[in-house]
Write a protein that holds these residues in place. Structure first.
Motif, mmCIF file in Angstrom:
data_model
loop_
_atom_site.group_PDB
_atom_site.id
_atom_site.type_symbol
_atom_site.label_atom_id
_atom_site.label_comp_id
_atom_site.label_asym_id
_atom_site.label_seq_id
_atom_site.Cartn_x
_atom_site.Cartn_y
_atom_site.Cartn_z
ATOM 1 N N LEU A 276 13.102 -2.911 0.520
ATOM 2 C CA LEU A 276 12.193 -3.433 1.568
ATOM 3 C C LEU A 276 10.714 -3.652 1.151
ATOM 4 N N ALA A 277 10.241 -2.817 0.420
ATOM 5 C CA ALA A 277 8.789 -2.974 -0.102
ATOM 6 C C ALA A 277 8.654 -4.137 -1.088
ATOM 7 N N TRP A 278 9.702 -4.494 -1.918
ATOM 8 C CA TRP A 278 9.582 -5.756 -2.545
ATOM 9 C C TRP A 278 9.709 -6.742 -1.912
ATOM 10 N N GLN A 279 10.628 -6.942 -0.685
ATOM 11 C CA GLN A 279 10.605 -8.053 0.249
ATOM 12 C C GLN A 279 9.250 -8.214 0.677
ATOM 13 N N ILE A 280 8.715 -7.256 1.454
ATOM 14 C CA ILE A 280 7.459 -7.514 2.149
ATOM 15 C C ILE A 280 6.267 -8.059 0.989
ATOM 16 N N SER A 281 6.229 -7.273 -0.044
ATOM 17 C CA SER A 281 5.149 -7.606 -0.856
ATOM 18 C C SER A 281 5.095 -8.842 -1.580
ATOM 19 N N THR A 282 6.567 -9.491 -1.687
ATOM 20 C CA THR A 282 6.540 -10.758 -2.427
ATOM 21 C C THR A 282 6.800 -12.063 -1.826
ATOM 22 N N VAL A 283 7.255 -11.830 -0.441
ATOM 23 C CA VAL A 283 7.471 -12.987 0.318
ATOM 24 C C VAL A 283 6.378 -13.939 0.470
ATOM 25 N N ASP A 284 6.400 -15.256 0.394
ATOM 26 C CA ASP A 284 5.503 -16.239 0.616
ATOM 27 C C ASP A 284 6.066 -16.703 1.865
ATOM 28 N N LEU A 285 5.192 -16.264 2.761
ATOM 29 C CA LEU A 285 5.260 -16.582 4.455
ATOM 30 C C LEU A 285 5.326 -18.289 4.489
#
Length: 224
Positions: free
Chosen positions: A184-193
């Motif tokens: 989950l931390a990977w998702q949030i930290s790497t997502v380009d919104l």
């Protein structure tokens, strides 16, 4: 053209869906919905009385959720309340009642997780949503989205941990929950919104988060 049909056609992420693309007619959709409702009723009637009442009570959320994006910037919260009702129903179907110490944090964890992944999903169509006049947490959070979903992610993991502890799950649950937290931390930290494709990739990756939590529960119960 009805509002819902117009919305589906104008929004990029929904224009290929059955109604918007013309692959499914309204009458076919009603027939399909009817068959699904009958199937669900058949399953519900096999359960205990408490579960039947609990299952039927979810219909208010099911029918009201699609309207929420017209009235509130928090439709993702209503989606969480609706999607995660199964946590309550699954427990009740086995136990015949609800244990608040286990179920409330489990339900909370699911709602917070939904707020994370569906906010990421909603960032795919902010411009379209503005164009057709509907609301979302993506629009509500704006440039602060990562801070918001980080808080919801932390709340989800903490609630999963509390629920597991109160359910007396054994130690295998916690390493797998830690792995889920890392995902989950990977998702949030790497997502380009600002990148629709990346938002969709991160949204789809939640299957791995869910799998890790699921197997943590299974192995935690087996080792108890």
């Amino acid at each position: 053209m009805e509002f819902t049909d117009l919305f589906l056609v104008q929004v990029e992420r929904t224009k290929s869906r059955p109604f918007a693309s013309g692959a499914l007619t309204p009458s076919q959709g009603v027939c399909f919905l009817g068959s699904q409702l009958l199937l669900g009723l058949g399953i519900l009637l096999q359960l205990n009385d408490f579960s039947r009442v609990l299952g039927a009570s979810s219909l208010l959320l099911v029918f009201s959720y699609p309207l929420m994006k017209r009235f509130t910037f928090w439709p993702q919260a209503f989606l969480g309340l609706t999607f995660n009702w199964g946590a309550l129903l699954g427990w009740a179907a086995i136990k015949g009642s609800l244990d608040p110490a286990v179920i409330i944090p489990l339900y909370t964890a699911g709602i917070c997780w939904t707020l994370v992944y569906d906010t990421i999903y909603a960032h795919q169509g902010q411009e379209d949503d503005l164009k057709v006049g509907v609301k979302s947490t993506a629009l509500r959070f704006g440039d602060s989205t990562k801070q918001w979903i980080s808080a919801f992610g932390a709340a989800s993991i903490g609630s999963f941990a509390l629920s597991g502890y109160n359910a007396e799950l054994a130690w295998p649950y916690y390493p797998l929950l830690t792995a889920a937290a890392a995902q989950l931390a990977w998702q949030i930290s790497t997502v380009d919104l600002s990148d629709r494709a990346d938002c969709n990739r991160k949204f789809v990756s939640n299957k791995w988060f869910g799998a890790l939590v699921f197997w943590g529960i299974v192995f935690g119960r087996l080792a108890s």
